[in-house]
Write a protein that holds these residues in place. Structure first.
Motif, PDB file in Angstrom:
ATOM      1  N   GLN A   1       0.925  -1.264   0.001  1.00  0.00           N
ATOM      2  CA  GLN A   1       0.064  -0.045  -0.209  1.00  0.00           C
ATOM      3  C   GLN A   1       0.931   1.185  -0.185  1.00  0.00           C
ATOM      4  OE1 GLN A   1      -3.287   0.416  -0.017  1.00  0.00           O
ATOM      5  NE2 GLN A   1      -3.711  -1.781  -0.399  1.00  0.00           N
TER       6      GLN A   1
ATOM      7  N   HIS B   1       0.571   5.386   0.932  1.00  0.00           N
ATOM      8  CA  HIS B   1      -0.163   6.605   1.416  1.00  0.00           C
ATOM      9  C   HIS B   1       0.313   7.851   0.910  1.00  0.00           C
ATOM     10  CE1 HIS B   1      -3.339   8.481   4.096  1.00  0.00           C
ATOM     11  NE2 HIS B   1      -2.094   8.776   4.892  1.00  0.00           N
ATOM     12  N   LEU B   2      -0.795   8.730   0.480  1.00  0.00           N
ATOM     13  CA  LEU B   2      -0.407  10.095   0.155  1.00  0.00           C
ATOM     14  C   LEU B   2      -1.124  11.220   0.856  1.00  0.00           C
ATOM     15  CD1 LEU B   2      -0.787   9.184  -3.792  1.00  0.00           C
ATOM     16  CD2 LEU B   2       1.516   9.321  -2.584  1.00  0.00           C
ATOM     17  N   VAL B   3      -0.244  12.087   1.165  1.00  0.00           N
ATOM     18  CA  VAL B   3      -0.772  13.501   1.817  1.00  0.00           C
ATOM     19  C   VAL B   3      -0.293  14.580   1.192  1.00  0.00           C
ATOM     20  CG1 VAL B   3      -0.899  14.491   4.173  1.00  0.00           C
ATOM     21  CG2 VAL B   3      -0.806  11.945   4.103  1.00  0.00           C
TER      22      VAL B   3
ATOM     23  N   CYS C   1       3.346  16.799  -1.592  1.00  0.00           N
ATOM     24  CA  CYS C   1       2.673  15.460  -1.386  1.00  0.00           C
ATOM     25  C   CYS C   1       3.777  14.442  -1.127  1.00  0.00           C
ATOM     26  CB  CYS C   1       2.253  15.118  -2.960  1.00  0.00           C
ATOM     27  SG  CYS C   1       1.788  13.170  -2.902  1.00  0.00           S
TER      28      CYS C   1
ATOM     29  N   ALA D   1       4.704  10.831   0.366  1.00  0.00           N
ATOM     30  CA  ALA D   1       4.485   9.394   0.171  1.00  0.00           C
ATOM     31  C   ALA D   1       5.063   8.530   1.239  1.00  0.00           C
ATOM     32  CB  ALA D   1       4.791   8.842  -1.286  1.00  0.00           C
ATOM     33  N   SER D   2       4.145   7.668   1.580  1.00  0.00           N
ATOM     34  CA  SER D   2       4.600   6.667   2.519  1.00  0.00           C
ATOM     35  C   SER D   2       4.343   5.164   2.532  1.00  0.00           C
ATOM     36  CB  SER D   2       4.188   6.890   4.092  1.00  0.00           C
ATOM     37  OG  SER D   2       2.987   7.021   4.092  1.00  0.00           O
ATOM     38  N   GLY D   3       4.670   4.310   2.948  1.00  0.00           N
ATOM     39  CA  GLY D   3       4.271   2.827   2.490  1.00  0.00           C
ATOM     40  C   GLY D   3       5.340   2.185   1.625  1.00  0.00           C
TER      41      GLY D   3
ATOM     42  N   THR E   1       6.593   2.782  -1.172  1.00  0.00           N
ATOM     43  CA  THR E   1       6.993   3.790  -2.306  1.00  0.00           C
ATOM     44  C   THR E   1       7.791   3.052  -3.230  1.00  0.00           C
ATOM     45  OG1 THR E   1       8.818   4.413  -0.863  1.00  0.00           O
ATOM     46  CG2 THR E   1       6.596   5.466  -0.766  1.00  0.00           C
TER      47      THR E   1
ATOM     48  N   TYR F   1      -2.935   4.764  -6.380  1.00  0.00           N
ATOM     49  CA  TYR F   1      -3.391   5.531  -5.269  1.00  0.00           C
ATOM     50  C   TYR F   1      -3.772   7.010  -5.129  1.00  0.00           C
ATOM     51  CZ  TYR F   1      -0.937   1.165  -4.249  1.00  0.00           C
ATOM     52  OH  TYR F   1      -0.531  -0.129  -4.043  1.00  0.00           O
TER      53      TYR F   1
ATOM     54  N   GLY G   1      -4.236  10.575  -3.002  1.00  0.00           N
ATOM     55  CA  GLY G   1      -4.371  11.496  -1.652  1.00  0.00           C
ATOM     56  C   GLY G   1      -5.887  11.988  -1.244  1.00  0.00           C
ATOM     57  N   GLN G   2      -5.914  12.597  -0.463  1.00  0.00           N
ATOM     58  CA  GLN G   2      -7.273  13.183  -0.081  1.00  0.00           C
ATOM     59  C   GLN G   2      -7.411  14.488  -0.838  1.00  0.00           C
ATOM     60  OE1 GLN G   2      -4.495  13.783   1.724  1.00  0.00           O
ATOM     61  NE2 GLN G   2      -4.675  16.053   2.366  1.00  0.00           N
TER      62      GLN G   2
END
Length: 115
Positions: A1, A3-5, A22, A24-26, A28, A104, A106-107
């Motif tokens: 997975q 995760h983008l913020v 942005c 990225a984690s997980g 990558t 994927y 982000g919000q």
């Protein structure tokens, strides 16, 4: 997975600048492309710019020459420097990343450009 913020959105006058980030984690290392998309009210989400894992950068025609995308591999962060902003750039900006098997998102972060 993955995760983008996103962050960095806001209200700016026409002609102004903003820089979006942005993080990225997980997993990558699996990312093949990462970039920016936007969705204005009542419109479909559209591609803005992206970077491939090989370092190739591409821009959509409406932003070419005004927006610059860059990445910091050490920080797992992609930036979108937006200059000479126009009211038609108003949208929610999303960071999107794709691997071989998944996409994927982000919000999103709101960018509003006043006349």
């Amino acid at each position: 997975q993955v995760h983008l913020v996103e962050s960095g959105g806001g209200l700016v006058q026409a002609g102004g600048s903003l820089r979006l980030s942005c993080v990225a984690s997980g997993s990558t290392s699996r990312i093949k492309h990462i970039g920016w998309y936007r969705q204005a009210p009542g419109k479909q989400r559209e591609w803005v710019a992206d970077i491939s894992s090989g370092g190739y950068i591409n821009y959509a025609a409406p932003v070419k020459g005004r927006f610059t995308v860059s990445g910091d591999n050490a920080e797992n962060t992609v930036y979108l420097q937006m200059n000479s902003l126009k009211p038609e750039d108003t949208a929610v900006y999303y960071c999107g990343a794709s691997s071989t098997m998944n996409v994927y998102w982000g919000q999103g972060t709101q960018v509003t450009v006043s006349p």
